[in-house]
Scaffold this motif. Structure first.
Motif, PDB file in Angstrom:
ATOM      1  N   PRO A 457      31.610  48.004  32.057  1.00 41.24           N
ATOM      2  CA  PRO A 457      30.597  47.909  31.001  1.00 41.24           C
ATOM      3  C   PRO A 457      31.211  48.116  29.614  1.00 41.24           C
ATOM      4  O   PRO A 457      31.901  49.106  29.384  1.00 41.24           O
ATOM      5  CB  PRO A 457      29.664  49.083  31.339  1.00 41.24           C
ATOM      6  N   PRO A 458      30.964  47.231  28.670  1.00 42.53           N
ATOM      7  CA  PRO A 458      31.386  47.481  27.297  1.00 42.53           C
ATOM      8  C   PRO A 458      30.441  48.484  26.627  1.00 42.53           C
ATOM      9  O   PRO A 458      29.284  48.623  27.048  1.00 42.53           O
ATOM     10  CB  PRO A 458      31.274  46.102  26.651  1.00 42.53           C
ATOM     11  N   HIS A 459      30.919  49.114  25.603  1.00 42.43           N
ATOM     12  CA  HIS A 459      30.060  50.037  24.841  1.00 42.43           C
ATOM     13  C   HIS A 459      29.453  49.330  23.629  1.00 42.43           C
ATOM     14  O   HIS A 459      28.237  49.363  23.431  1.00 42.43           O
ATOM     15  CB  HIS A 459      30.879  51.251  24.398  1.00 42.43           C
ATOM     16  N   GLU A 460      30.296  48.649  22.840  1.00 43.75           N
ATOM     17  CA  GLU A 460      29.817  47.930  21.649  1.00 43.75           C
ATOM     18  C   GLU A 460      30.536  46.582  21.600  1.00 43.75           C
ATOM     19  O   GLU A 460      31.679  46.491  21.170  1.00 43.75           O
ATOM     20  CB  GLU A 460      30.128  48.732  20.372  1.00 43.75           C
ATOM     21  N   GLU A 461      29.886  45.544  22.051  1.00 48.39           N
ATOM     22  CA  GLU A 461      30.506  44.205  22.071  1.00 48.39           C
ATOM     23  C   GLU A 461      30.583  43.636  20.664  1.00 48.39           C
ATOM     24  O   GLU A 461      29.635  43.777  19.881  1.00 48.39           O
ATOM     25  CB  GLU A 461      29.682  43.250  22.936  1.00 48.39           C
ATOM     26  N   PRO A 522      35.748  55.601  27.480  1.00 48.54           N
ATOM     27  CA  PRO A 522      36.714  55.825  28.572  1.00 48.54           C
ATOM     28  C   PRO A 522      36.111  56.695  29.676  1.00 48.54           C
ATOM     29  O   PRO A 522      35.326  57.603  29.426  1.00 48.54           O
ATOM     30  CB  PRO A 522      37.863  56.545  27.865  1.00 48.54           C
ATOM     31  N   ARG A 523      36.479  56.376  30.903  1.00 49.58           N
ATOM     32  CA  ARG A 523      35.954  57.099  32.051  1.00 49.58           C
ATOM     33  C   ARG A 523      37.031  57.158  33.122  1.00 49.58           C
ATOM     34  O   ARG A 523      37.919  56.305  33.179  1.00 49.58           O
ATOM     35  CB  ARG A 523      34.683  56.421  32.585  1.00 49.58           C
ATOM     36  N   SER A 524      36.932  58.132  33.997  1.00 50.93           N
ATOM     37  CA  SER A 524      37.957  58.322  35.020  1.00 50.93           C
ATOM     38  C   SER A 524      37.601  57.661  36.336  1.00 50.93           C
ATOM     39  O   SER A 524      38.482  57.248  37.085  1.00 50.93           O
ATOM     40  CB  SER A 524      38.190  59.824  35.251  1.00 50.93           C
ATOM     41  N   GLU A 525      36.305  57.556  36.629  1.00 53.71           N
ATOM     42  CA  GLU A 525      35.920  57.025  37.940  1.00 53.71           C
ATOM     43  C   GLU A 525      36.114  55.505  37.997  1.00 53.71           C
ATOM     44  O   GLU A 525      35.884  54.794  37.023  1.00 53.71           O
ATOM     45  CB  GLU A 525      34.468  57.383  38.262  1.00 53.71           C
ATOM     46  N   GLU A 526      36.521  55.024  39.160  1.00 53.88           N
ATOM     47  CA  GLU A 526      36.685  53.586  39.378  1.00 53.88           C
ATOM     48  C   GLU A 526      35.326  52.933  39.591  1.00 53.88           C
ATOM     49  O   GLU A 526      34.405  53.531  40.148  1.00 53.88           O
ATOM     50  CB  GLU A 526      37.552  53.326  40.611  1.00 53.88           C
ATOM     51  N   SER A 527      35.238  51.687  39.168  1.00 55.30           N
ATOM     52  CA  SER A 527      34.041  50.897  39.465  1.00 55.30           C
ATOM     53  C   SER A 527      34.164  50.314  40.869  1.00 55.30           C
ATOM     54  O   SER A 527      35.245  50.315  41.479  1.00 55.30           O
ATOM     55  CB  SER A 527      33.898  49.760  38.456  1.00 55.30           C
ATOM     56  N   ASP A 528      33.043  49.798  41.381  1.00 56.03           N
ATOM     57  CA  ASP A 528      33.078  49.150  42.697  1.00 56.03           C
ATOM     58  C   ASP A 528      34.029  47.965  42.689  1.00 56.03           C
ATOM     59  O   ASP A 528      34.793  47.755  43.634  1.00 56.03           O
ATOM     60  CB  ASP A 528      31.668  48.684  43.101  1.00 56.03           C
ATOM     61  N   ASP A 529      34.016  47.183  41.596  1.00 54.51           N
ATOM     62  CA  ASP A 529      34.911  46.030  41.503  1.00 54.51           C
ATOM     63  C   ASP A 529      36.371  46.477  41.562  1.00 54.51           C
ATOM     64  O   ASP A 529      37.214  45.851  42.195  1.00 54.51           O
ATOM     65  CB  ASP A 529      34.671  45.269  40.187  1.00 54.51           C
ATOM     66  N   GLU A 530      36.645  47.588  40.896  1.00 54.95           N
ATOM     67  CA  GLU A 530      38.017  48.081  40.858  1.00 54.95           C
ATOM     68  C   GLU A 530      38.456  48.578  42.229  1.00 54.95           C
ATOM     69  O   GLU A 530      39.584  48.323  42.666  1.00 54.95           O
ATOM     70  CB  GLU A 530      38.113  49.203  39.826  1.00 54.95           C
ATOM     71  N   ARG A 531      37.581  49.290  42.917  1.00 56.13           N
ATOM     72  CA  ARG A 531      37.931  49.805  44.248  1.00 56.13           C
ATOM     73  C   ARG A 531      38.190  48.663  45.233  1.00 56.13           C
ATOM     74  O   ARG A 531      39.051  48.747  46.098  1.00 56.13           O
ATOM     75  CB  ARG A 531      36.802  50.702  44.770  1.00 56.13           C
ATOM     76  N   ASP A 532      37.417  47.573  45.083  1.00 56.77           N
ATOM     77  CA  ASP A 532      37.539  46.455  46.019  1.00 56.77           C
ATOM     78  C   ASP A 532      38.662  45.488  45.659  1.00 56.77           C
ATOM     79  O   ASP A 532      38.970  44.582  46.437  1.00 56.77           O
ATOM     80  CB  ASP A 532      36.216  45.680  46.080  1.00 56.77           C
ATOM     81  N   GLU A 533      39.256  45.652  44.493  1.00 54.61           N
ATOM     82  CA  GLU A 533      40.264  44.708  44.020  1.00 54.61           C
ATOM     83  C   GLU A 533      41.542  44.815  44.845  1.00 54.61           C
ATOM     84  O   GLU A 533      42.091  45.888  45.050  1.00 54.61           O
ATOM     85  CB  GLU A 533      40.565  44.966  42.544  1.00 54.61           C
ATOM     86  N   GLU A 544      43.575  50.120  33.001  1.00 50.75           N
ATOM     87  CA  GLU A 544      43.908  50.238  31.584  1.00 50.75           C
ATOM     88  C   GLU A 544      42.659  50.087  30.714  1.00 50.75           C
ATOM     89  O   GLU A 544      42.456  50.849  29.763  1.00 50.75           O
ATOM     90  CB  GLU A 544      44.940  49.175  31.192  1.00 50.75           C
ATOM     91  N   LEU A 545      41.847  49.091  31.040  1.00 51.66           N
ATOM     92  CA  LEU A 545      40.628  48.858  30.255  1.00 51.66           C
ATOM     93  C   LEU A 545      39.651  50.018  30.409  1.00 51.66           C
ATOM     94  O   LEU A 545      39.000  50.428  29.444  1.00 51.66           O
ATOM     95  CB  LEU A 545      39.969  47.545  30.682  1.00 51.66           C
ATOM     96  N   ARG A 546      39.536  50.530  31.626  1.00 52.52           N
ATOM     97  CA  ARG A 546      38.618  51.639  31.882  1.00 52.52           C
ATOM     98  C   ARG A 546      38.985  52.871  31.067  1.00 52.52           C
ATOM     99  O   ARG A 546      38.116  53.599  30.598  1.00 52.52           O
ATOM    100  CB  ARG A 546      38.611  51.944  33.381  1.00 52.52           C
ATOM    101  N   GLU A 547      40.264  53.107  30.891  1.00 52.76           N
ATOM    102  CA  GLU A 547      40.718  54.325  30.231  1.00 52.76           C
ATOM    103  C   GLU A 547      40.929  54.154  28.730  1.00 52.76           C
ATOM    104  O   GLU A 547      41.204  55.129  28.022  1.00 52.76           O
ATOM    105  CB  GLU A 547      42.027  54.796  30.881  1.00 52.76           C
ATOM    106  N   SER A 548      40.797  52.946  28.230  1.00 56.14           N
ATOM    107  CA  SER A 548      41.064  52.663  26.818  1.00 56.14           C
ATOM    108  C   SER A 548      39.778  52.750  25.996  1.00 56.14           C
ATOM    109  O   SER A 548      38.677  52.529  26.509  1.00 56.14           O
ATOM    110  CB  SER A 548      41.668  51.271  26.670  1.00 56.14           C
TER     111      SER A 548
END
Length: 914
Positions: A457-461, A522-533, A544-548
């Protein structure tokens, strides 16, 4: 002798009944059928051999048929799905087997008023014309049969009778009304009813009530003498109602009794749409037809729900095993993006209808809905479901939509009536900047553009910020136009300036010369898409995107703030180098995400596919910053999709890798059609209206090889304008002799309107080559003042004049140096291989052309200049015989293939003699 148990009278009655039954069974008395009448076209027409699997639709305000060529069809009367799998087959006398219509369907003819399929056999031809009367809750099929043998027509369908998603929980039943030769589809409450029938139909399938229900097609047979077929149409009518059986019967009988009138009404409606709205004629007939069809495609987005009223829906596709026919329900942002096209071609009443619908469903706090099912009036849609409030962008777009309508129509009274609603939308959007940094947020308030997947999810597109700046400018403009709230106008303009600066600070990445996609929390938990990748490189990038704090991906989305010239000129120019390049640009349109990204997937909805909507954004962005080659490339990509799949219409999304629409695409997507109209009118032609102040801008950026363009019935307020632009070399001149190579650009503009309206102030600002020399300007034969404005790539000549009736402007100039090339249509299934012209630049010594093409591929471009051209670097130059030079370009070899960039330098000066 035994006595009969029947009286003589009873025997007579029995004999008469038997005779009547035999007559009916043997079809000795032909049914009452409408005589054949001509089917005149409204003007537009496309025809080809059928393409198995290509989508088609037949759409009115209240009913629609959806299907695929050489397959079955489904039918809707909003909000009811009536039937699935409707199809025809044909049985010849003496032939043991029937011929399936889908197998012998040979041609499709599409017109705005009707679609005709030709089923062809050596012994017969059947033309099946399907039309949806514009404002009737039903469909009509006319069969025109020519045969050398007696022919039986067998129709079949599966009764559906389901309410549109998500309200479709009911069990339908079918019964056959013998007297009417019609099937009634009913359910337990008897409120929702469908009728399908024909005067010539005889049921051959409805099971007795005592039998177990089975999922088998309902079948009927039409058996009419050959003599009758020669003079009569066979009609099949489908109708529906949410008001019970009597109402459904009334509609069915009305349609059946007025077939010719209803067809002719359709023709008249679409003739009026063409004649009373904007039409454009260019040297490219493909573009002219695509523009005309795009108007039809957008207009067909107007739909009437019996519970909700009339508004703009998003698009059409078959529903398959569901009750969702593509996006054939109401959407907030879809309607608003499409409304810019509607204003551009001048149907202000349609825009008002769309805005009034959204006003009616606006939330109490000012938020505008994302989507509204056509069944929303039957369920607790707005409180029990998440879908109405899923997006954040519909609300600022609602503000922009009203301002855009005001500019084109001049309708202050409508804005006054809607002012409280507009201000509520503004207050809600402003409240979504919870941290006070000037940027409105998606977190907690709804998605901007990206709804899920690897960029979510973006915060401010950045997309959202571009929309917000234009919304702020828009509310200020409207407030001033109706003298509503000077303090609000000042507040909004101040906010807009603050947000513009914040965009530059936040999103621009100087080292890589592009605007980032969005900010992130930024967040530490993985998304479902990330876990399944499964792909390690993709997974690493997603982490990288999640933590940036910044999602630094190259996307097409900065094109939206560029549409409204929100971004810094120099940086926007650098961003267009990326948007116009092969990393975003496929031959069939713009990808959302660079194909060089580690998270790119050409089959994804939100991180790789091509949307004609994005293509339109990119085209508008390019024209706004005077990068006409990129704008034209994207405009033509959209226009040419008109002919590929759903004949006459533009699909919703395509693969990022192949020129092929997704199976889940809505193949007639309204805002995709709109993105043929808007970039042509507001981009290439540079037509902008200000009806409030009686100002019109015409700033065309035409391809170098176009010598003329004409615009008819461009509407602004109560006036309409015809404009004709011609470029030519004068043979004789009444004035003093002009230097060799001098050309003329001639504009003739005429205005019609009410006598009370003041003259319109016209800013005529055509684009010329950067080294063109403007020598003289005249208005109605008299010398006139003009201004020349230089940009990096073009030279603008600006002339201001007042237009009351007919005016003529002539610009005498040396044309400068220009480049052009042919743009063939990409074939379905192709990968990208077309040439990308990124930019041009001119100085005293040379003309530079920055190109992208496939590794080691050969391309040809043409250069025209009033200056002598001596030689070319990185290309072979030769005269083309028409005053232009031909450049043969062989692209350099890239180790991994794909697209490479090359700069061609064409030097000025006399060519050396060898």
């Amino acid at each position: 002798m035994k006595r009969s148990i029947f009286s003589p009278r009873a025997v007579v009655l029995l004999l008469l009944s038997a005779l009547m039954l035999m007559s009916e069974l043997n079809a000795q008395s032909p049914p009452s059928l409408p005589p054949k009448f001509s089917l005149p076209p409204s003007g537009l027409e496309l025809e080809r051999r059928t393409q198995a699997g290509s989508f088609f639709d037949v759409v009115g305000r209240r009913a629609a048929a959806f299907g695929y060529e050489n397959r079955a069809m489904e039918a809707w009367v909003y909000p009811l799905k009536l039937v699935d799998d409707f199809q025809l087959s044909f049985k010849l006398e003496g032939y043991p087997l029937a011929f399936e219509g889908r197998d012998i369907q040979a041609r499709i003819n599409v017109r705005p008023e009707a679609t005709t399929f030709t089923c062809s056999h050596a012994a017969f031809t059947v033309r099946e014309t399907i039309f949806a009367p514009v404002d009737e809750p039903g469909l009509v099929i006319l069969l025109d049969v020519q045969t050398v043998l007696p022919l039986q027509i067998i129709g079949s369908f599966r009764p559906a009778l389901k309410l549109m998603w998500p309200a479709g929980l009911m069990t339908g039943n079918v019964d056959y009304a013998k007297r009417e030769n019609a099937y009634y589809l009913v359910e337990e409450s008897n409120r929702y009813v469908g009728v399908i029938g024909s005067p010539a139909a005889k049921d051959i399938s409805v099971m007795p009530y005592q039998e177990e229900p089975r999922d088998v097609p309902t079948r009927f047979v039409i058996d009419v003498p050959v003599e009758t077929l020669r003079t009569s149409f066979i009609p099949i009518v489908m109708a529906g109602s949410i008001e019970g059986r009597a109402r459904a019967r009334e509609i069915y009988q009305r349609l059946l009794g007025h077939v010719q009138q209803l067809y002719e009404n359709n023709v008249a409606y679409y003739k009026k749409l063409e004649s009373e709205t904007l039409s454009v004629a260019t040297p490219d007939d493909r573009l002219n037809k695509a523009f005309a069809w795009a108007k039809v495609g957008v207009d067909k987005g107007l739909a009437t729900s019996p519970h909700l009223g009339t508004g703009l829906i998003a698009g059409f596709r078959t529903s398959g095993n569901s009750e969702r026919p593509g996006f054939a329900w109401f959407f907030g942002r879809d309607a608003l993006w499409s409304s810019f096209a509607i204003n551009s071609y001048g149907d202000f009443a349609a825009t008002r209808t769309a805005l009034e619908f959204l006003k009616k469903v606006q939330r109490a706090d000012g938020k505008i809905p994302h989507e509204i099912s056509q069944a929303a009036g039957l369920i607790n849609w707005f409180s029990d479901y998440v879908y109405p409030w899923a997006s954040a962008d519909a609300t600022p777009l609602y503000i922009i939509g009203h301002a855009d309508y005001l500019r084109w129509s001049g309708d202050r009274e409508f804005i006054k009536a809607s002012w409280d609603s507009i201000v509520k939308a503004y207050r809600f959007a402003a409240s979504t900047d919870t941290d006070g940094n000037g940027l409105i947020e998606n977190t907690r308030f709804g998605h901007g553009w990206v709804e899920g997947g690897r960029l979510y999810p973006p915060h401010e597109e950045i997309y959202q910020q571009g929309v917000w700046v234009e919304a702020l400018r828009s509310i200020a403009e409207m407030s001033e136009a109706i003298n509503a709230d000077a303090q609000l106008a000042a507040e909004a303009r101040s906010r807009a300036e603050t947000v513009q600066k914040k965009i530059e600070e936040t999103y621009w990445i100087e080292a890589q010369k592009f605007y980032a996609f969005a900010t992130n929390l930024p967040r530490s938990e993985e998304s479902d898409d990330e876990r399944d990748e499964k792909n390690p490189a993709v997974k690493t990038r997603m982490k990288e995107l999640r933590e940036s704090r910044l999602m630094d991906e190259v996307t097409v989305l900065p094109a939206v703030p560029m549409w409204w010239r929100v971004l810094d000129d120099r940086r926007a120019d650098q961003m267009l180098d990326r948007i116009g390049s092969a990393e975003i640009s496929a031959d069939w349109g713009a990808r959302i995400l660079s194909d060089q990204s580690r998270i790119y997937d050409p089959l994804s909805y939100h991180y790789g596919s091509v949307w004609p909507l994005f293509t339109g954004w990119a085209s508008m962005a390019a024209y706004k910053y005077h990068r006409a080659h990129i704008g034209y490339d994207y405009l033509m990509a959209n226009a040419l999709l008109t002919y590929d799949n759903a004949l006459g219409y533009v699909t919703e999304l395509l693969s990022g890798e192949f020129n092929q629409a997704f199976g889940r695409s809505s193949h007639h997507q309204v805002w995709s059609c709109a993105m043929v109209v808007t970039p042509l009118v507001r981009g290439m032609l540079g037509l902008e209206a200000d009806a409030v102040h009686h100002r019109l801008t015409f700033a065309p950026q035409l391809p170098a090889d176009w010598q003329n363009v004409s615009v008819k019935n461009y509407r602004m307020g109560q006036s309409s304008f015809d404009l004709t632009l011609e470029r030519f070399t004068p043979v004789t001149r009444a004035a003093k002799a002009a230097p060799p190579g001098t050309q003329l650009t001639k504009l003739t503009i005429s205005r019609t309107g009410t006598a009370s309206e003041p003259a319109t102030e016209l800013l005529f600002a055509p684009a010329f080559a950067a080294d063109a020399e403007i020598r003289r300007v005249s208005v109605n034969g008299k010398d006139a003042k003009f201004d020349v404005i230089n940009t990096a790539s073009i030279r603008l000549c600006q002339i201001r004049l007042n237009v009351s009736r007919t005016e003529t402007v002539e610009i005498e100039y040396l044309p400068g140096t220009e480049v052009f090339f042919d743009r063939p249509a990409a074939k379905v299934g192709d990968t990208s291989r077309g040439l990308k012209l990124i930019s041009t630049a001119t100085d005293a010594n040379e003309f530079r052309i920055n190109l992208e093409g496939l590794s080691e591929a050969t391309y040809e471009v043409r250069v025209r200049s009033h200056r002598p051209l001596s030689r070319a670097v990185n290309a072979e130059m030769s005269p083309a015989g028409d005053g232009t030079m031909r450049l043969r370009v062989v692209m350099p070899r890239a180790e991994r293939g794909g697209y490479v960039r090359q700069t061609i330098r064409v030097e000025f000066g006399e060519p050396s003699k060898r």
